[in-house]
Motif scaffolding. Sequence first.
Motif, PDB file in Angstrom:
ATOM      1  N   ARG A 191      -4.853   4.993   0.567  1.00  0.00           N
ATOM      2  CA  ARG A 191      -4.068   4.061   1.381  1.00  0.00           C
ATOM      3  C   ARG A 191      -4.811   3.551   2.602  1.00  0.00           C
ATOM      4  O   ARG A 191      -4.866   2.350   2.863  1.00  0.00           O
ATOM      5  CB  ARG A 191      -2.758   4.731   1.838  1.00  0.00           C
ATOM      6  CG  ARG A 191      -1.729   4.818   0.739  1.00  0.00           C
ATOM      7  CD  ARG A 191      -0.474   5.503   1.239  1.00  0.00           C
ATOM      8  NE  ARG A 191       0.291   5.988   0.102  1.00  0.00           N
ATOM      9  CZ  ARG A 191       1.235   6.892   0.173  1.00  0.00           C
ATOM     10  NH1 ARG A 191       1.542   7.434   1.336  1.00  0.00           N
ATOM     11  NH2 ARG A 191       1.878   7.272  -0.908  1.00  0.00           N
ATOM     12  N   GLN A 192      -5.330   4.478   3.381  1.00  0.00           N
ATOM     13  CA  GLN A 192      -5.950   4.046   4.635  1.00  0.00           C
ATOM     14  C   GLN A 192      -7.175   3.188   4.348  1.00  0.00           C
ATOM     15  O   GLN A 192      -7.431   2.199   5.058  1.00  0.00           O
ATOM     16  CB  GLN A 192      -6.312   5.266   5.495  1.00  0.00           C
ATOM     17  CG  GLN A 192      -6.638   4.931   6.935  1.00  0.00           C
ATOM     18  CD  GLN A 192      -5.508   4.224   7.658  1.00  0.00           C
ATOM     19  OE1 GLN A 192      -4.366   4.676   7.649  1.00  0.00           O
ATOM     20  NE2 GLN A 192      -5.808   3.089   8.276  1.00  0.00           N
ATOM     21  N   ARG A 248      -1.948   8.316  -1.967  1.00  0.00           N
ATOM     22  CA  ARG A 248      -2.170   8.728  -0.583  1.00  0.00           C
ATOM     23  C   ARG A 248      -3.654   8.681  -0.189  1.00  0.00           C
ATOM     24  O   ARG A 248      -4.005   8.227   0.894  1.00  0.00           O
ATOM     25  CB  ARG A 248      -1.616  10.152  -0.442  1.00  0.00           C
ATOM     26  CG  ARG A 248      -2.095  10.929   0.711  1.00  0.00           C
ATOM     27  CD  ARG A 248      -1.186  10.830   1.905  1.00  0.00           C
ATOM     28  NE  ARG A 248      -1.574  11.796   2.909  1.00  0.00           N
ATOM     29  CZ  ARG A 248      -2.525  11.598   3.814  1.00  0.00           C
ATOM     30  NH1 ARG A 248      -3.167  10.454   3.857  1.00  0.00           N
ATOM     31  NH2 ARG A 248      -2.816  12.540   4.678  1.00  0.00           N
ATOM     32  N   ILE A 257       0.841  -1.209   0.000  1.00  0.00           N
ATOM     33  CA  ILE A 257       0.000   0.000   0.000  1.00  0.00           C
ATOM     34  C   ILE A 257       0.872   1.254   0.000  1.00  0.00           C
ATOM     35  O   ILE A 257       0.650   2.202  -0.764  1.00  0.00           O
ATOM     36  CB  ILE A 257      -0.931   0.001   1.231  1.00  0.00           C
ATOM     37  CG1 ILE A 257      -1.977  -1.112   1.091  1.00  0.00           C
ATOM     38  CG2 ILE A 257      -1.626   1.349   1.378  1.00  0.00           C
ATOM     39  CD1 ILE A 257      -2.771  -1.356   2.374  1.00  0.00           C
ATOM     40  N   ALA A 281       2.190   9.331   6.174  1.00  0.00           N
ATOM     41  CA  ALA A 281       2.289  10.270   5.050  1.00  0.00           C
ATOM     42  C   ALA A 281       2.490  11.697   5.548  1.00  0.00           C
ATOM     43  O   ALA A 281       3.326  12.438   5.025  1.00  0.00           O
ATOM     44  CB  ALA A 281       1.024  10.188   4.202  1.00  0.00           C
ATOM     45  N   ALA A 290      -6.050  -0.306   3.532  1.00  0.00           N
ATOM     46  CA  ALA A 290      -5.644  -1.024   4.745  1.00  0.00           C
ATOM     47  C   ALA A 290      -6.871  -1.436   5.554  1.00  0.00           C
ATOM     48  O   ALA A 290      -6.953  -2.558   6.065  1.00  0.00           O
ATOM     49  CB  ALA A 290      -4.710  -0.159   5.594  1.00  0.00           C
ATOM     50  N   PRO A 325       5.085   1.214   7.435  1.00  0.00           N
ATOM     51  CA  PRO A 325       5.158   0.585   6.115  1.00  0.00           C
ATOM     52  C   PRO A 325       6.236   1.214   5.263  1.00  0.00           C
ATOM     53  O   PRO A 325       6.513   2.405   5.381  1.00  0.00           O
ATOM     54  CB  PRO A 325       3.770   0.856   5.517  1.00  0.00           C
ATOM     55  CG  PRO A 325       3.231   2.002   6.268  1.00  0.00           C
ATOM     56  CD  PRO A 325       3.826   1.930   7.632  1.00  0.00           C
ATOM     57  N   THR A 327      -4.706   3.140  14.410  1.00  0.00           N
ATOM     58  CA  THR A 327      -5.956   3.295  13.641  1.00  0.00           C
ATOM     59  C   THR A 327      -5.788   3.948  12.273  1.00  0.00           C
ATOM     60  O   THR A 327      -6.616   3.719  11.402  1.00  0.00           O
ATOM     61  CB  THR A 327      -6.954   4.160  14.439  1.00  0.00           C
ATOM     62  OG1 THR A 327      -6.336   5.416  14.738  1.00  0.00           O
ATOM     63  CG2 THR A 327      -7.355   3.470  15.735  1.00  0.00           C
ATOM     64  N   ARG A 328      -4.777   4.764  12.099  1.00  0.00           N
ATOM     65  CA  ARG A 328      -4.605   5.481  10.825  1.00  0.00           C
ATOM     66  C   ARG A 328      -3.126   5.497  10.449  1.00  0.00           C
ATOM     67  O   ARG A 328      -2.522   6.546  10.223  1.00  0.00           O
ATOM     68  CB  ARG A 328      -5.161   6.910  10.963  1.00  0.00           C
ATOM     69  CG  ARG A 328      -6.667   6.923  11.199  1.00  0.00           C
ATOM     70  CD  ARG A 328      -7.172   8.283  11.619  1.00  0.00           C
ATOM     71  NE  ARG A 328      -7.147   9.225  10.509  1.00  0.00           N
ATOM     72  CZ  ARG A 328      -7.630  10.463  10.575  1.00  0.00           C
ATOM     73  NH1 ARG A 328      -8.179  10.894  11.688  1.00  0.00           N
ATOM     74  NH2 ARG A 328      -7.559  11.268   9.543  1.00  0.00           N
ATOM     75  N   LEU A 329      -2.597   4.313  10.342  1.00  0.00           N
ATOM     76  CA  LEU A 329      -1.158   4.150  10.139  1.00  0.00           C
ATOM     77  C   LEU A 329      -0.674   4.873   8.890  1.00  0.00           C
ATOM     78  O   LEU A 329       0.326   5.592   8.927  1.00  0.00           O
ATOM     79  CB  LEU A 329      -0.837   2.648  10.034  1.00  0.00           C
ATOM     80  CG  LEU A 329       0.586   2.265   9.665  1.00  0.00           C
ATOM     81  CD1 LEU A 329       1.543   2.624  10.786  1.00  0.00           C
ATOM     82  CD2 LEU A 329       0.673   0.768   9.375  1.00  0.00           C
ATOM     83  N   HIS A 330      -1.371   4.695   7.797  1.00  0.00           N
ATOM     84  CA  HIS A 330      -0.907   5.286   6.539  1.00  0.00           C
ATOM     85  C   HIS A 330      -1.065   6.800   6.541  1.00  0.00           C
ATOM     86  O   HIS A 330      -0.238   7.517   5.982  1.00  0.00           O
ATOM     87  CB  HIS A 330      -1.657   4.658   5.361  1.00  0.00           C
ATOM     88  CG  HIS A 330      -1.283   3.234   5.128  1.00  0.00           C
ATOM     89  ND1 HIS A 330      -0.156   2.863   4.423  1.00  0.00           N
ATOM     90  CD2 HIS A 330      -1.856   2.081   5.541  1.00  0.00           C
ATOM     91  CE1 HIS A 330      -0.063   1.541   4.411  1.00  0.00           C
ATOM     92  NE2 HIS A 330      -1.072   1.035   5.079  1.00  0.00           N
ATOM     93  N   ASP A 331      -2.113   7.280   7.162  1.00  0.00           N
ATOM     94  CA  ASP A 331      -2.324   8.730   7.214  1.00  0.00           C
ATOM     95  C   ASP A 331      -1.209   9.403   7.996  1.00  0.00           C
ATOM     96  O   ASP A 331      -0.630  10.393   7.552  1.00  0.00           O
ATOM     97  CB  ASP A 331      -3.679   9.047   7.853  1.00  0.00           C
ATOM     98  CG  ASP A 331      -4.848   8.730   6.936  1.00  0.00           C
ATOM     99  OD1 ASP A 331      -5.981   8.627   7.433  1.00  0.00           O
ATOM    100  OD2 ASP A 331      -4.613   8.579   5.716  1.00  0.00           O
TER     101      ASP A 331
END
Lengths: 346, 322
Positions: A269-270, A266, A260, B296, A273, B319, B289-293
């Motif tokens: 992504r979330q 962007r 991801i 980034a 997941a 990640p 809860t919002r790993l990718h956010d």
Amino acid sequence: MRIDLSLLSVHRMIFHEIPLPSETEQLELTEVETQADDELKAFVLRRITAGLTKHGFDIVFEPEINRTTYDAVKALLSESQSQFLERSWDLARQLHTAQTRKVSPGLLMVATTMNGALPGTAVIKIERDEGLSLSAALTDGHKSFSVEHLKNLMFTDRTRLYKIAYFQADPGREGSPLGVHADLQRSWSTRNQAASEFFLRRFLGCRPTETPAVTNKRYFEAGVSFINTVDDPERRGKYLMDFQSDIQSNRGTVNPNDFIANYVDRSDRQRFADHFKEQDIDPSLTFVKDTALIKNQIRKAKWDFESGIVLMGTQDAFDAHVETESLQDGDLRTTITDRLKQVSGK
Amino acid sequence: MASRATVQPIRDEYERVKSSYLDLARVVVRRLKTGLKRHGIQADIQYRVKDADSLVKKIYKRKYSALSDVTDLAGVRVIVKTTRDHKNACSIIEEMYEGAPVQDKTKELGDKLMGYRGVHYQVSPRCRRPALSGLSCEVQVRTRAEHLWNDFSHELFYKSDLVIPNDLRRPFQRLVALVEIFDSEVMRTMDALAQEPAGASWSLLQQLETHFVHLVDDRYDRELSLMLLDSLAELVQVEAQIDVSEIDQFVTDQEDKLKEVFYRQGRLQQTNPFILQPEAILIWHLLDTRLHDITAVWSNNWDLDLLSELATIWGLSIPGQD
């Protein structure tokens, strides 16, 4: 199931030099455990937790394959640690026996740990690394650097030359301990398969908890089901291509969050997941790559025609949507029954 | 009337039990720290036992006839930041020491007069030690502004036998009013700031600080906290605003783990500035809860290695990082 390692602490440790099997070099076991200060313990702990958290996957023992490691680990988890030295010898001998000339020599580290109130054991094979050490110096009154070539480095920040297995007692249950294994070399290439398999199967006597082929299938299907919800056809096509390419790459393991982060925009992504979580796949967990059950879904077929027309798709798609009829003049009538998504370049 | 003959036995009696009053004060301080910390109230708590010479002076001034007449042999002072904290601290003390006599100086002053507004309690904690049984301790609760005024005015006005001349009463009252206005304006400004969109970081920090005080016994850098929260603005402000109840639930669910992690990290030398800060609670919640956010947004302002270390401490990984 992910073992939470946030409360892990390292207590005792011992290192054994493990040469490759040979007639001239014998296994010489360490006779005294390492006196580790808090700083060393903290360093080792960071390496263990970082490696397992990022690359670890759940494993279970198969005692019928290898009883020695199983018995040694069980003893280390249950005894008062008075047999720590002897159990480490058992593991060292087992590793020495399991190694073939296709793997590199190295050291075996055995450590006792506590994860909260749960006793645990870490078994780590470490290979030596090389590096340079620089220190400022004056040469004939001029500024220069004195450089030393270090050949005995290990467990550095950037090294991937180690394999970790961590076991802890399963709370409330007798029987096989919980285990997690990380092989940083395997994570990077399927070409290290032999070395990885020797450590996991022949030395530890373990296998991944869930059959990798099944995990890969669930992962693939969940990924495709999310990608199909993406509105923008261009983005959807790109994600599908990247997803299929990634699962066919040379990497020996799969981590959904990594895919991801590396390939998805962007804004998606979330959600991607979260979609995995809804499909009962923990996107933070790494698993071994095995595409046996999804070969037809990922393998690409390509038909080139004399006119310049090219047909491309997965084998499954061809089987489902393409019909052919051989004509008398040698031509092939090809009928595609499908919904047109996009026409470009008109 | 007090005389040397009546005062000396009282003094002698006090000298015999003075160490017990010291122990009593320490017990009260320890329990107050725990009680206030549990509710996320930051307070500076001071204590003292009365000096024997001061006791003698007080006996003459107040015409006491027995040691038991003196109520502040052991004294604890709780100094809080705001009038809201003052009110909450009083509620906690009243709950801990139910039925303890209380002297509210504000009520004594009434609406017309201005002056010292602290609240005093007379507490008798239950202790196993027989020597402390039956002893009482005075607990004063004040805001910082009140404390500053009290210290100053005590020095200037109350130690002197001079009666304040009429032409100086007005400036005196203005000084007292200034203290009340200060406290009042602090609260009004805090409440108004919390309603502002740009105040989202500040408001969130207030919440995080409450939890941090409860979990950790350590100081932190507020300026750094606000810098980090501002850098995570798109995750904490406006449409993407984090619901404060999410943080509360996270802390409730993970309380034991948070306490243990903070305790362990507090014993290590740190090069990561965010580990022992209130915003670590938010970061761990977002990593869950919002790993990718958060990954980034983080990399726009801070080294990703810092976030990676925070993740590893919590049992997670970032990640794309190896």
